[in-house]
Design a protein around this motif. Structure first.
Motif, PDB file in Angstrom:
ATOM      1  N   GLY A  51       0.828  -1.199   0.000  1.00  0.00           N
ATOM      2  CA  GLY A  51       0.000   0.000   0.000  1.00  0.00           C
ATOM      3  C   GLY A  51       0.863   1.251   0.000  1.00  0.00           C
ATOM      4  O   GLY A  51       2.064   1.221   0.323  1.00  0.00           O
ATOM      5  N   ILE A  56       4.903   5.565   1.968  1.00  0.00           N
ATOM      6  CA  ILE A  56       5.034   6.875   2.632  1.00  0.00           C
ATOM      7  C   ILE A  56       5.924   6.736   3.876  1.00  0.00           C
ATOM      8  O   ILE A  56       6.864   7.512   4.087  1.00  0.00           O
ATOM      9  CB  ILE A  56       3.631   7.408   3.022  1.00  0.00           C
ATOM     10  N   TYR A  80       0.364  11.218   7.727  1.00  0.00           N
ATOM     11  CA  TYR A  80       1.646  11.912   7.498  1.00  0.00           C
ATOM     12  C   TYR A  80       2.348  12.306   8.806  1.00  0.00           C
ATOM     13  O   TYR A  80       3.511  11.974   8.978  1.00  0.00           O
ATOM     14  CB  TYR A  80       1.478  13.146   6.593  1.00  0.00           C
ATOM     15  N   ASP A 155       2.170  12.782  -3.062  1.00  0.00           N
ATOM     16  CA  ASP A 155       1.258  11.639  -2.938  1.00  0.00           C
ATOM     17  C   ASP A 155       0.211  11.778  -4.051  1.00  0.00           C
ATOM     18  O   ASP A 155      -0.655  12.646  -3.995  1.00  0.00           O
ATOM     19  CB  ASP A 155       0.621  11.659  -1.544  1.00  0.00           C
ATOM     20  N   ALA A 189      -5.071   1.606  -4.706  1.00  0.00           N
ATOM     21  CA  ALA A 189      -6.179   1.645  -3.744  1.00  0.00           C
ATOM     22  C   ALA A 189      -7.350   2.515  -4.200  1.00  0.00           C
ATOM     23  O   ALA A 189      -8.505   2.100  -4.107  1.00  0.00           O
ATOM     24  CB  ALA A 189      -5.671   2.132  -2.385  1.00  0.00           C
ATOM     25  N   ARG A 198      -3.620  -4.073  -1.115  1.00  0.00           N
ATOM     26  CA  ARG A 198      -2.397  -3.573  -0.484  1.00  0.00           C
ATOM     27  C   ARG A 198      -1.218  -3.528  -1.462  1.00  0.00           C
ATOM     28  O   ARG A 198      -0.189  -4.185  -1.250  1.00  0.00           O
ATOM     29  CB  ARG A 198      -2.025  -4.386   0.772  1.00  0.00           C
TER      30      ARG A 198
END
Ligand code: PLP
Length: 344
Positions: A51, A56, A80, A155, A189, A198
């Motif tokens: 994912g 991230i 975040y 993102d 996603a 995922r």
């Protein structure tokens, strides 16, 4: 689904595979990124993860040293600040205004710039506001980051859920010439409604990606092979379902906005992407519901509607509504909500 079923039956997929991701998925990501973000990348720049969340998290782990500051335009998604702090960094919230469509400008960023600023998180379309930056706005931020030698983590998970004349949101990497210090985050996603599979990925300079891959090799190893093969089919197969879903979301977005327009005390900026509406509810707060957090509890208890209070995203006096649900449930939920607002 058919690709995943076949993959599950093939014993070659029952074993460990390359930590960085299956070769044919990474090849598909090269083409996908070129088509949708307008960026040329090679295989050494891609790491497939569990994912976008893991991508991230590992981006922060690879880039941040203790005390490094990360500029986070607010309202922002809750993961975040958690990921930044887990990597030893310091989240620095950069407030935006609803009058500006919840978009940050270089001048806003400059106000929060310090010698410790290492990275800016750039999200378009945004969760929770649905704000989408134009190519010019994105380029201005990319140029600002270059000028101050700051990394950008973009993102792009909602990039194809946009409701204007374009069918993809401008990528900061695609529109800013020579933006080298950039990490792109993406996955299946949202645009492909494959949240449970995922599969996400990061794309960046090969040395940073290699550092993140070392982290992943100890934390989780490769992503489930069957899910990776399903992701190849999603991003390189026929794209008509993405278009159909975008149209369905756009219709629901308009339904939600027009129903909220009738609600007294509710102020709404029209979101141009993702699948959220982020209304200002300050006008309906009262002694019983003095905060958006209490209002969210009240909406759940009295109207049976689940919303997320803006406080979680760094914005008090707002709530986040999602229109990723059926037309009937959406209309029923919003009308119950509007009638409760009418009683406050
Ligand atoms: C902005 C944003 N990025 C990433 C994610 C998570 O993506 P994934 O499900 O691939 O981990 C979400 C999910 O809500 C999101 O809103």
């Amino acid at each position: 689904m058919a690709a995943a079923r076949l993959a599950a039956e093939d014993s070659v997929n029952h074993h460990y595979s390359a930590n960085v991701g299956l070769l044919h998925l990474r090849q598909a990501i090269v083409d996908y990124t070129n088509a949708h973000s307008g960026v040329e990348v090679d295989l050494t720049q891609i790491l497939v993860s569990n994912g976008a969340k893991q991508a991230i998290f590992q981006t922060f782990a690879a880039l941040l040293d203790p005390g490094d500051e990360v500029l986070l335009p607010a309202p922002h998604w809750v993961t975040y600040p958690a990921g930044i702090e887990l990597a030893g960094g310091v989240p620095v919230s950069v407030p935006t205004r609803s009058e500006d469509g919840f978009k940050v400008t270089p001048a806003d960023l400059t106000k929060h710039l310090t010698p410790n600023t290492k990275l800016i998180v750039f999200v378009s379309p945004s969760n929770p506001t649905g704000a989408v930056y134009s190519a010019d706005e994105a380029r201005a931020i990319g140029e600002w980051a270059k000028e101050h030698d700051i990394w950008v983590m973009a993102d792009e998970i909602y990039q194809r859920l946009v409701y204007g004349s374009d069918d993809v949101a401008a990528s900061i990497a695609g529109v800013t010439p020579d933006l080298d210090k950039v990490i792109l985050i993406n996955g299946v996603a949202k645009s492909f409604a494959m949240t449970g599979w995922r599969v996400g990925w990061m794309i960046g300079p090969a040395d940073i990606v290699a550092a993140a891959a070392r982290y992943q090799s100890h934390a989780t190893g490769n992503v489930n092979n069957v899910a990776q093969i399903a992701a190849v089919e999603a991003i390189s197969g026929p794209q008509d379902t993405v278009v159909a879903m975008r149209e369905a979301f756009d219709k629901r977005r308009q339904t939600m906005l027009s129903m909220l327009a009738d609600a007294p005390g509710i102020d709404c900026v029209e979101p141009a992407g993702a699948f959220y509406v982020f209304p200002d509810v300050a006008g309906v707060l009262n002694d019983t519901y003095p905060s958006s957090e209490r209002l969210a509890e009240g909406l759940l208890e009295e109207a049976g509607v689940a919303v997320v209070p803006g406080d979680s995203f760094g914005a008090t006096g707002f709530i986040r509504l999602s229109y990723a649900l059926s037309d009937t449930d959406l209309e029923r939920g919003v009308s119950r909500m509007v009638s409760m607002f009418g009683r406050l």
